[in-house]
Structure formats: C-alpha cells, structure tokens
Design a protein around this motif. Sequence first.
Motif, PDB file in Angstrom:
ATOM      1  N   UNK A  37     -15.584 -10.062   9.894  1.00 20.95           N
ATOM      2  CA  UNK A  37     -16.750  -9.734   9.068  1.00 20.95           C
ATOM      3  C   UNK A  37     -16.330  -9.019   7.789  1.00 20.95           C
ATOM      4  N   UNK A  38     -15.334  -8.149   7.904  1.00 21.97           N
ATOM      5  CA  UNK A  38     -14.823  -7.433   6.721  1.00 21.97           C
ATOM      6  C   UNK A  38     -14.273  -8.432   5.708  1.00 21.97           C
ATOM      7  N   UNK A  39     -13.415  -9.341   6.157  1.00 22.64           N
ATOM      8  CA  UNK A  39     -12.845 -10.339   5.249  1.00 22.64           C
ATOM      9  C   UNK A  39     -13.937 -11.220   4.654  1.00 22.64           C
ATOM     10  N   UNK A  74      -9.345   0.341   4.667  1.00 23.22           N
ATOM     11  CA  UNK A  74      -9.705  -0.992   5.152  1.00 23.22           C
ATOM     12  C   UNK A  74      -9.830  -1.965   3.989  1.00 23.22           C
ATOM     13  N   UNK A  75     -10.558  -1.549   2.957  1.00 20.95           N
ATOM     14  CA  UNK A  75     -10.733  -2.391   1.771  1.00 20.95           C
ATOM     15  C   UNK A  75      -9.384  -2.615   1.073  1.00 20.95           C
ATOM     16  N   UNK A  76      -8.605  -1.551   0.906  1.00 17.03           N
ATOM     17  CA  UNK A  76      -7.316  -1.657   0.229  1.00 17.03           C
ATOM     18  C   UNK A  76      -6.412  -2.680   0.907  1.00 17.03           C
ATOM     19  N   UNK A  77      -6.278  -2.573   2.225  1.00 17.63           N
ATOM     20  CA  UNK A  77      -5.381  -3.455   2.970  1.00 17.63           C
ATOM     21  C   UNK A  77      -5.849  -4.908   2.931  1.00 17.63           C
ATOM     22  N   UNK A  78      -7.151  -5.127   3.104  1.00 20.19           N
ATOM     23  CA  UNK A  78      -7.669  -6.492   3.140  1.00 20.19           C
ATOM     24  C   UNK A  78      -7.608  -7.168   1.769  1.00 20.19           C
TER      25      UNK A  78
END
Length: 315
Positions: A37-39, A74-78
Amino acid sequence: MKGGDIIQLELHEYFALKKKTTLVFPSLKKHVNWKFTVYFKLLVLISSQLILNETISKRQLYYMDVKLFKKQSTVDECIDTLARCLGVPIESLRVTASQKGLVYADLSINDQLISRENGCSLVPILPLTSTSKDFEITFNEDPTVQPESIIILEKDAILSGLVNREKQAALKKFNNSILVTGRGFPDRLTKHFVNVLVTRFPRMAVLGYFDSDVYGFIIALEYKLKPLSFLNRNPCCAGMQIEGSRLFQNVTSEADLILLTERDIQLSFSTFSNLETQESTIIEDLRYSITNLQRTLFFGFKQELKLEDVYSSCT
C-alpha cells in the motif's frame, strides 16, 4: 481485484539486477499488505507530480499520509528504492531530498543567497545530479576569493556554539571559512553540497571534527569514503582531514569521559573488520583516527567534541 485477482509488485534494482523485492497483495502477512500500500500510494503521488510537472520534497510526501507511512524513513527508503529500480535520480521523479544540514557562511549560489547575518542556514537544495560547473558560486561577495577552509562538524550544537562565539568576538576567526554540519549522520543533500564546494574551491582545506568514539568515526567515514549515491560512486570529500576530539584532550572533569557501552565495543570491532577491505593507502590516511579509536577501547572511555577542540586546532 473485483474478480479476486492477486496483484504482484516486483522491484528490480537497475544497477543490481539480482536484487529483487516481490510484494503480493492481498497477503496473509499484515506487513506485506502495508508495504504494498505504501508503494502504491507513493507511485500515485509521484505520478501526480510528473503530470503537474511540480516538485515535492520527501518531507511533504510524508505529511500527505502520516497515518499510512508512520515515519519519515519509510518514505525515504521507498522513494530511493523506486529511483534505483528505474535507474534515475529522485529529481527525475519530481522529488527532492528534505533539507537537514546547516551552513554558516556568506555564499551566493546562482540566485540563492546564504548570509552570516541570518545565522545558520539550511543547506540549499542542489539537484543530486548537478556539479560545481552548474553553479555560479561566490564566497564573501567576491568572485576572486577562495575560502581558506570548509569545516565539517558532527553536531549542530557545536556549530551553534561557534556561531555565537564568532558573533561576540572582535576578531572573526572563521570569516574566511565555511562551517557545515550534517546534524549527526549526514544526508545526501548535505554531502552533495559539500562535494560541490570542494570541487568549486579545490585549494580549500577540508577539516572534519567529530566525537572521539566509534559513531564519530563512522560519520567521518561517511564523508570521506562512502559514495555520494548509486549514480555517483565518488565520495563526498576524500581529502578531508579528520580532526576533532582526541581521547584525554581538553579534559576538565571526570564528566568529560564517558564509559563505553557493550554496543560501542561491538560496533568498534565491526568497523575495524569492515576496514580490512580498504586499500593500504586509505588505511594509512586514517591511521591517526584508527589509533584514537583503539585507544578508546583500551581505556574503556569515549569523549564528545567540545568547542575548544575546534578552536585549539584552528589557531
């Protein structure tokens, strides 16, 4: 999805084809559903930015759905993973890194002005694919003047202390220097900014000041050895001279010496092990810092950087 079809997201890293992440949705694993869902949400947001041809920061992306993303990392890594999969810098996705580092100097970089009168300023946003040739950089309002040094500090508390002392002093000790801090572990924007300055002013001395412990040593290596990004394998400033706190230097009380933890000791040995793969010339260049770290292990103490450590070595 109405027919019960399963969606599979495969992430293949462009420069490491064997590295693949597969996310299947829906999944019996809650974490996999969340990561998918994040991606998906980030791809939707990036698509909107590309259509609008507008730029957004990683920080702004995070605040667009805090409940889903949970934390900034989370945002940075993705985002970084998506960029590596496409083999492009994040700017190509119309995303910029969030500003973290601080700088104290009088600088003009194209139309961006950084002034000592304003105190410490956030490191300017420079595209990670840019070089010093892409900018007109002026120091102290004189295009013919080169800075004497760029001083890289581990912590913003030390930078603030130096700036306050500088403002009160009759003789401006750092008037011909550029002071920078990554506020701990430096982000890519800070490292790129330093690299642009080092390339623009090649005769400028580069001095790094860090705590006398394994964390300070690792942060120093981040500037001196680690690649700027997966697209640029050059280090930030390979010629940086590591200065800073030395064990038992400028000790005024027992409180200045901090007992090592088990984590400190384990990380120190792990760091030494990783250095075994480095070339002998690099090891020799790091010899004094390595010896200082070995000394902390022998005595069982570490020491934080103080203002006097910077002043005493910059005389």
